[in-house]
Structures are given as C-alpha cells and as structure tokens.
Design a protein around this motif. Structure first.
Motif, PDB file in Angstrom:
ATOM      1  N   THR A 163       0.815  -1.226   0.000  1.00  0.00           N
ATOM      2  CA  THR A 163       0.000   0.000   0.000  1.00  0.00           C
ATOM      3  C   THR A 163       0.844   1.269   0.000  1.00  0.00           C
ATOM      4  O   THR A 163       0.307   2.360  -0.198  1.00  0.00           O
ATOM      5  N   ASP A 193      -0.837  -0.641   7.201  1.00  0.00           N
ATOM      6  CA  ASP A 193      -2.200  -0.136   7.020  1.00  0.00           C
ATOM      7  C   ASP A 193      -3.165  -1.112   7.682  1.00  0.00           C
ATOM      8  O   ASP A 193      -3.529  -2.142   7.113  1.00  0.00           O
ATOM      9  N   THR A 240       2.606   8.618   7.134  1.00  0.00           N
ATOM     10  CA  THR A 240       2.632   7.257   7.675  1.00  0.00           C
ATOM     11  C   THR A 240       3.445   6.287   6.827  1.00  0.00           C
ATOM     12  O   THR A 240       3.653   5.146   7.243  1.00  0.00           O
ATOM     13  N   SER A 252      -3.071  11.449   3.031  1.00  0.00           N
ATOM     14  CA  SER A 252      -2.796  10.083   3.471  1.00  0.00           C
ATOM     15  C   SER A 252      -3.804   9.133   2.840  1.00  0.00           C
ATOM     16  O   SER A 252      -4.962   9.495   2.634  1.00  0.00           O
ATOM     17  N   ASP A 257      -3.991   6.103   4.370  1.00  0.00           N
ATOM     18  CA  ASP A 257      -4.224   5.216   5.513  1.00  0.00           C
ATOM     19  C   ASP A 257      -5.554   5.613   6.148  1.00  0.00           C
ATOM     20  O   ASP A 257      -5.662   6.622   6.839  1.00  0.00           O
TER      21      ASP A 257
END
Length: 632
Positions: free
Chosen positions: A186, A214, A467, A493, A495
C-alpha cells in the motif's frame, strides 16, 4: 503446502527468530505484523530462499510457486510498455503466440499438412492457457491499480518508482503463484487502488502473506494474523480487529501467570534461604532447588501500545483564517489539475486531503506552502507559522549528525531533557539518541523527520503521506501526537485508520475543484455509500452555516400543540437572525488591523466571536429539533 520447521535466524550474535514453526496452507490469507526491526521482511526472504536459515528447514510441496513483491523492485527498469511488462507473467502463452505468428507468416508461402497440424497443436495449447484473454486480463488489473487506458502502451522507464512497483504487482497478480507474498504494497497505492487490491486478495485462489502498516487494509483482506515479536511467531486465527481483542485477553492471562509464578519463585526462595542450614529440612530444600531449575519461565508482557503525552508550544496564536486559495488554476501542459477553485483553512481545522493519485493532492499542498506557482491568489493568515513534512524531507537530514544533535539544531530552544522525551515518544530509547542518522532505516529516518516537524513552533502543519514507512506502533504514536496538537493541519494520506482518527474535515478534488466534506472520514464514507444507494450528490453544509435559511417550517395548523411549536420556531428564527448579524459584526471587528495586530484585543475579540458562534449553533440545533418534532 509450505512448512517452517524450527527455523532460527541470527544477525551477528542477535537472534531474530528462535525455533519458529509455521504451516502455510492453500488459500490461507495471512497478515504478518510486528514492530520495525523484528524481522518481517527477513522472514519472507527466508521463505523464498534468498536468505538461508541458521537452523531448521523449510518443506515445500512441488506445486508451490512463490511470488514476492518487495521494495527492491522499485529500481526495476525496462524500455518495454507497462502492458508488455505485465504480460511477461504469461511466459509460455507469450512464446506460443510468437510461434503461431511466425508459423502463420510462413504458411503464406509454404502451406503444408505438417504446418497445419503444428499450428493446430499450438492453438490448442494456447487456448488451454487462456491465451486469447491474457491481454484483457492484464489491462483489467493494470487499470484496477490506477493506470489509465492511455498509459498502457507507455514505456515502463517513463514512470516513477511507485508506479513501476504497481506494474510489478500487476505482473505478480497475473502470474497467480500458489503463495503470493506482498511487502508493504500500500506504500505505492492510492485509496481506490488499495480498495481494489483488498477485494482482489479476498478472492485470490492461492495463499497470501501480506506485510503492511495499514491496519484497515490488513483487517479487510486477511483471516490470520502472525505477529513477529520477541524472537518468535504468535498466531491469531482472525483479522486485525480480532488480533487486538485476543492479544489483550492473552496479555491479561500472561500477566497474571507471570505474577503468580514470580510470587511462587519468591516464596520458594524464601523457604530455601530460611531452611538451607537445617539438616532436617535438607531433602525439602533440595527438592525446591530442583523445582526452580526445572521451572519453565513465563515472560512478562511487553507493552507495545505506547501512550504519548506530547506537549506542543506556540510562540503566537494565529488569526481565524490560516490559509486561503482564491480562484486558483493549475495545469501541466494539457493536464488541467485545478480550475478557478477556492478553498479556506480556518484555525482548528484538521483536514485530510484524500483521493486517487494524479488528481493533484500534492500539488495543492505545494501551492498552499508557496512551493508551487499557480494562477490566482494564495493568502497566508496573520501570525501563521507553518511546517511542511514530505518524504523528501528525509533527504534534508544531516546523515553525519546523531539523532539528538539533529533535533537540537531544530528544537526551538528546547532542553535536552525535553528533546529526549520527544525521542522516547517516537520509540528512540536513551542509547538510540546517539545513533548516527546514516545508520537508521527508512522508517527510523521518517520518525526523526516527523519529530523535527512536530517540535517546531509551527501552529500550522502540512503533512504529505506521513505514515509511509512507519510500523503500526509508530502510526499510533503519530495519531496520538496529532490528536493532542492544538494547531491547524492538513494531511495527505491513504491510511484510512489514520485519517479517521485525526481529521475533522475532508477535502477531495473533483472536476478540477477542491470539494469539502464538513465532517470526519467515517461520516464521509457513510455519505459516499448513501450517494451510491440514493443518488444524492450534494455534500452537507458545515454546521456553522445558518440552518434557518436552509429550511422552512411547515404551514400553520389549528392543533394547540402544533401552534405552540410554531411559535417557538418563530422565536428561535428571530434570535438566529439577530445572532447572525452579531456574528458578522464580530468577524468584521476581528479583521480590523488594530485588532489582529494587538494580542490583547485579538484574544478578547476571538473570545467574543467564539461565544456568539457557540450560541448560534445551540439555537440552530434547537430549531432543527422543533422542526423535526413539528413534522412528526
């Protein structure tokens, strides 16, 4: 299908694993988790045979083919088109296709029965390999991973490392190995592609092992969690949510067992100490000494869910408007990113800018910072001090500095004790503080760069994929830090768990405009699902907008109770109108130079504005309740 038997692996004198055992069965969907440095990626390389175990062995069935997507593939280059590279997964079918083409060309001038039989055999094998559909399959998977139809025939070398990684992922998915291993897939996907991959892996016919930070991705596509911790593997028969609950239960049991054993050990040691000199008790003493020697020691629970108490400091409080885009347009040649769009960031906003790659999210962030030119006006608010974090910030770290020294140079005159406390929050122990930047992993460098961003005096943070390269513990620490941050922030992001925990407003780019959803990510998801089922498209307005102007009360009725409610509605509407005028006057007062230039007057004016805003929201809520009651 594949079994690890008593595997041990050492780096120098340090053991990553000791006597670990795991069985991987067909169709297993496994999430491999653990803190950075515990050996998740190493374990995958041991399974592929790239690394050799120091002890133990791996048993693998003959039909167990392995596909391994890892970060080393980022450097892969090719002059071939991305479609051609992806179709290399069909090696046998591609060779047969070439042979058939050559044979057909030859038959134009040399037509024999032998050639017909040979072509027929090739066609039969090609059909058995589903060769006539391989191109459509490759196109479907590449487009699912975010490539446009126009991209498919472009050379792979023209794409960035992240996009090349997507091509390698597509090639691997097309090859359909019996065991598919994905290391942080990811990191290089946007949200639509992540959701597509989740669905694909859930239905994948083979076994899957995924390493990912994630947690929502892991939650949605695995059925077993394998935790790498303390040189062993802990297996949980469920997804990540099940793991969290089960681990808490196991930890409680382990803690109780540890404490009971420690109490028993102390009691036994006291008996031995007390009676070791008495001949009459010698047999009992020796028995207890042997019992201690034979005892299987229970480890204490290692707490990895660290709680952060992060203290932020600002030299100055900013005005109400932090950053504003007015009539912004941005293009790259024929590619139009934004067209005559407006957006405003106000004090206290915590905005998540989400959506597919290529829509212009990072461009918007750079325009806000002034790092990217655009048509229109970019206005930074009064007393705003900004700090920008992006992956290229890692390159600005002085690799010859120790971690503590790096923070001292950007620590806003914080004491060494304060800086060491900050490093502790970001999982750097007392000894780690003196490590050189150049020996740190990518995840560790990310944590240092984030710590530098957060210890600044900035009252406005702009964060681009913070992240990436962080493990789940580090992501949780960042979430806690940003939840405690009293300033304003905007973050890009993919996430979803991270976004749901830190954002109170969602931005997305649609039709070359910045659109705003005035709520949390979970509320935004619910709204999107509602669009799919009802067809409604308009985003709800922010709560602070006058509710009384949006709705009209139902027509009067003769019922006394209804009449009473109508009177209450009329009274509330009058009060709302008066407060709206008062709020407008307060906003104009805040905008006066003599007010925002004087800290005392600014503080007093801001308090008055907030008081009016709060009263207005309360009256609007009462008005809505009255209208709902009247409609019932």
């Amino acid at each position: 299908m594949l079994t690890l038997n008593n595997i041990s692996y050492f780096i120098g004198g340090r053991a990553l694993y000791r006597n670990i055992t795991m069985q991987i069965k067909p169709k297993d969907k496994i999430g491999l988790i653990g803190a950075n440095g515990t050996g998740k990626s190493t374990l995958l390389k041991v399974i592929t045979g790239e690394y050799s175990a120091d002890e133990g062995n791996i048993q693998k069935s003959k039909d167990c083919t392995i596909g391994f997507l890892n970060q080393d593939l980022l450097s892969f280059q090719s002059d071939e088109s991305i479609l051609a590279v992806a179709m290399e997964a069909f090696e046998e079918a591609t060779k047969i296709q070439i042979q058939m083409d050559q044979l057909i060309h030859k038959m134009e001038t040399d037509y024999t029965d032998d050639m017909i039989e040979k072509l027929s055999a090739l066609q039969e094998r090609f059909q058995a390999l589903e060769g006539y559909t391989i191109q459509s399959k490759a196109e479907k998977i590449l487009e699912g991973l975010g490539f446009s139809t126009n991209d498919l025939n472009k050379p792979l070398k023209n794409f960035s490392g992240g996009w090349r990684m997507r091509v390698m992922l597509a090639k691997m998915l097309l090859a359909k190995p019996a065991l598919l291993m994905l290391d942080e897939p990811t990191n290089h996907l946007d949200l639509p592609s992540i959701q597509w991959l989740e669905n694909y892996l859930r239905d994948y016919e083979g076994a899957v092992i995924v390493v990912s930070h994630d947690r929502e991705f892991i939650d949605n596509c695995v059925k077993t969690i394998v935790e790498v911790a303390q040189q062993t593997l802990n297996i949980y028969a469920g997804n990540y949510s099940f793991y969290l609950e089960e681990k808490e239960l196991r930890s409680e049991i382990q803690k109780a067992s540890f404490e009971n054993q420690q109490a028993k050990i102390k009691q036994t040691e006291r008996f031995i100490e007390r009676f070791k000199a008495k001949a009459s008790k010698s047999t009992q003493v020796q028995s207890r000494v042997k019992a201690l020697d034979r005892m299987d020691m229970i480890e204490d629970v290692v707490e990895d869910n660290q709680t952060v108490n992060f203290r932020f400091t600002f030299k100055t409080q900013p005005g109400r408007v932090i950053n504003e885009l007015k009539n912004i347009s941005k293009s790259y040649g024929d590619l139009h990113i934004l067209k005559n769009t407006d957006a405003k960031i106000e004090r206290g906003d915590k905005i998540a800018l989400i959506g597919a790659n290529g829509k212009g999210k990072s461009t918007v962030l750079r325009i806000l910072t002034g790092g990217e030119s655009a048509e229109g006006e970019v206005a930074l608010g009064h007393n705003v001090i900004s700090s920008f974090y992006a992956q290229h910030q890692l390159e600005s770290l002085n690799i010859n500095n120790e971690i503590l020294e790096e923070l001292k140079q950007h620590g806003s005159n914080r004491t060494e004790t304060e800086l060491r406390n900050v490093l502790g929050c970001f999982l750097f122990s007392s000894d780690d503080a003196f490590k050189k930047i150049k020996v740190l992993s990518g995840g560790e460098k990310s944590r240092v760069a984030l710590a530098k961003t957060l210890i600044s005096d900035a009252n406005y943070l702009l964060l681009d994929e913070p992240t990436n390269h962080l493990d789940m513990v580090s992501v949780n620490i960042l979430i806690q830090a940003l939840q405690q941050y009293e300033g304003t922030l905007i973050v890009i992001s993919h996430d979803r768990h991270f976004v749901s925990k830190v954002a109170n407003k969602i931005w997305y780019i649609e039709d070359q405009e910045i659109k705003v959803y005035p709520g949390t990510y979970d509320e935004y998801k619910y709204w999107i699902e509602n669009i799919k089922t009802t067809g409604a498209t308009a985003a709800p307005k922010e709560k602070k907008e006058p509710v009384a102007e949006k709705k009209k009360a139902p027509a009067p009725a003769a019922d006394p109770e209804i009449k009473k409610i109508q009177q209450q509605i009329s009274r509330l509407e009058e009060q709302i109108t008066a407060l709206e005028k008062k709020k407008t006057a307060a906003e104009e007062h805040l905008a006066k130079p003599e007010v925002y230039g004087n800290p005392d007057q600014l503080a007093k004016a801001s308090m008055e504005f907030d008081k009016v805003d709060k009263e207005l929201l309360q009256l609007q809520t009462e008005w809505e309740m009255c209208v709902e009651k009247l409609e019932q």
